[in-house]
Design a protein around this motif. Sequence first.
Motif, short mmCIF file in Angstrom:
data_model
loop_
_atom_site.label_atom_id
_atom_site.label_comp_id
_atom_site.label_asym_id
_atom_site.label_seq_id
_atom_site.Cartn_x
_atom_site.Cartn_y
_atom_site.Cartn_z
N LEU A 303 0.86 -1.28 0.13
CA LEU A 303 0.03 -0.05 -0.11
C LEU A 303 0.81 1.35 0.02
N PRO A 304 0.47 2.26 -0.84
CA PRO A 304 1.21 3.47 -1.03
C PRO A 304 1.09 4.19 0.47
N THR A 305 2.25 4.78 1.03
CA THR A 305 2.36 5.28 2.22
C THR A 305 2.32 7.05 2.03
N ARG A 306 2.75 7.24 0.73
CA ARG A 306 2.74 8.68 0.31
C ARG A 306 2.13 9.03 -0.80
N LEU A 307 1.10 10.05 -1.25
CA LEU A 307 0.51 10.43 -2.08
C LEU A 307 0.71 11.70 -2.69
N LEU A 308 0.99 12.05 -3.87
CA LEU A 308 1.16 13.32 -4.51
C LEU A 308 -0.06 13.28 -5.67
N LEU A 309 -0.35 14.35 -5.84
CA LEU A 309 -1.51 14.74 -6.95
C LEU A 309 -0.94 15.67 -7.77
N TRP A 310 -0.55 15.11 -9.07
CA TRP A 310 -0.07 15.93 -10.09
C TRP A 310 -1.16 16.36 -11.21
N GLU A 311 -0.79 17.53 -12.01
CA GLU A 311 -1.72 18.01 -13.22
C GLU A 311 -1.48 16.65 -14.33
N SER A 312 0.07 16.32 -14.44
CA SER A 312 0.28 15.27 -15.50
C SER A 312 1.65 14.74 -14.93
N LEU A 313 1.94 13.44 -15.72
CA LEU A 313 3.27 12.94 -15.40
C LEU A 313 4.31 13.18 -16.56
N PRO A 314 5.49 13.50 -16.21
CA PRO A 314 6.55 13.78 -17.05
C PRO A 314 6.80 12.91 -17.87
N ARG A 315 6.65 12.81 -19.16
CA ARG A 315 6.93 11.87 -20.18
C ARG A 315 7.97 12.19 -21.12
N ASN A 316 8.56 11.24 -21.79
CA ASN A 316 9.46 11.23 -22.92
C ASN A 316 8.72 11.04 -24.24
N ALA A 317 9.65 11.12 -25.15
CA ALA A 317 8.85 11.14 -26.63
C ALA A 317 8.18 9.71 -26.74
N MET A 318 8.69 8.81 -26.11
CA MET A 318 7.96 7.29 -26.29
C MET A 318 6.75 7.31 -25.28
N GLY A 319 6.40 8.29 -24.26
CA GLY A 319 5.53 8.16 -23.60
C GLY A 319 5.73 7.48 -22.37
N LYS A 320 7.17 7.35 -21.88
CA LYS A 320 7.64 6.86 -20.61
C LYS A 320 7.82 7.81 -19.70
N VAL A 321 7.73 7.42 -18.38
CA VAL A 321 8.24 8.36 -17.24
C VAL A 321 9.71 7.93 -16.97
N ASN A 322 10.52 8.72 -16.78
CA ASN A 322 11.81 8.64 -16.40
C ASN A 322 11.93 8.73 -15.01
N LYS A 323 11.67 7.29 -14.47
CA LYS A 323 11.59 7.08 -12.81
C LYS A 323 13.01 7.43 -12.12
N LYS A 324 13.97 7.13 -12.82
CA LYS A 324 15.14 7.52 -12.04
C LYS A 324 15.29 8.96 -11.79
N ASP A 325 15.20 9.60 -12.77
CA ASP A 325 15.52 11.19 -12.77
C ASP A 325 14.10 11.47 -11.76
N LEU A 326 13.21 11.26 -11.69
CA LEU A 326 11.98 11.61 -11.05
C LEU A 326 12.31 11.17 -9.36
N GLN A 327 12.74 10.01 -9.51
CA GLN A 327 13.00 9.57 -8.02
C GLN A 327 14.11 10.36 -7.36
N ARG A 328 15.24 10.73 -8.20
CA ARG A 328 16.27 11.65 -7.47
C ARG A 328 15.78 12.96 -7.24
N LYS A 329 14.95 13.57 -7.88
CA LYS A 329 14.31 14.77 -7.50
C LYS A 329 13.50 14.65 -6.28
N LEU A 330 12.55 14.01 -6.33
CA LEU A 330 11.72 13.58 -4.99
C LEU A 330 12.46 13.26 -3.78
#
Length: 335
Positions: A303-330
């Motif tokens: 179960l998630p223990t943290r929740l963030l509500l966003w307007e959109s997910l940052p995706r690259n040209a292939m529609g993928k979320v770069n989780k490693k970059d997002l993880q580092r920032k968060l």
Amino acid sequence: MSSLNFYQHVHGLFNALLAPLYAGSVVEFMPKFSVRGIWQRWRESYPRKETKVDDAITVFTGVPTMYTRLIQGYEAMDPELQAISALAAGQLRLMMCGSSALPLPIMQQWEAITGHRLLERYGMTEFVMAISNPLRGVRKGGTVGKPLPGVQVKILAEDGSDDDKSGVGELCVKSPSLFKGYWKLPTVTEESFIDGGFFKTGDAVRVDEDGYYIILGRTNADIMKAGGYKLSALEIEAVLLEHPVISECCILGLPDRDYGEAVCAIVVPDAEVKRKMEEELKPALSLEELSTWAKEKLAPYKLPTRLLLWESLPRNAMGKVNKKDLQRKLAADVQ
């Protein structure tokens, strides 16, 4: 046969361009991905039931995000246009999905709308295609199918040993189309192979009771360790996408002092629900509401223990979320 194509990487180059051309088909390019344009092109191809124009689109392939957007576009249509659009889409010969794991709820929604059970398969630039659901036969949702003829696979356990096929570990592939190595990177090449000439894909997998392979995610981005448990972000995402308020979501493991990693859910709420809740000065979804709903579908440690509500997910040209970059920032924000 005519197919629509939007992107140029191994999925786009080989599956959507070179293979159709080799088979003698026509490939139709669109200037950019357009939800309205695709639905319109299908309606033009099949103006009536069991009727198609000479230059009709017969095959379509896309990434999961494209199907998500097409579903959203369909839901925004009036009932009459929905009926015409669904009838037209249902007359295509084949629809495929690739480049990243297709969430089961998206597959089910698409099948309910068009009648198409998307053909999902697995490949990489290093070997093109290796595993696929069948063109004719049982296509199992949530899986990428079985190894193609001539392809050998191994599952590498965390300790580096060859695991049995019912276990969980890193997928390793050996096939006739496997590349020789990375250009002028001998060390990286050597580290990417194991004994026997098998290539380490970096994707964690498991095999179900019917021998179909299930992608659990990238070993360095989608596999989390929380409280001693190894979790698949993709598995949790697939469950959360069933929630009526959630339009898109992304699961990340963020540093946690007690559990090693905490399960963090980034959620894009349904636009209409979000608008109504804002009128009431309330968030579209709370962590408590999400946990209450999900506890019947997920083990407590998932179960998630943290929740963030966003307007959109940052995706690259292939529609993928770069989780490693997002993880580092968060993670930096948490510290």
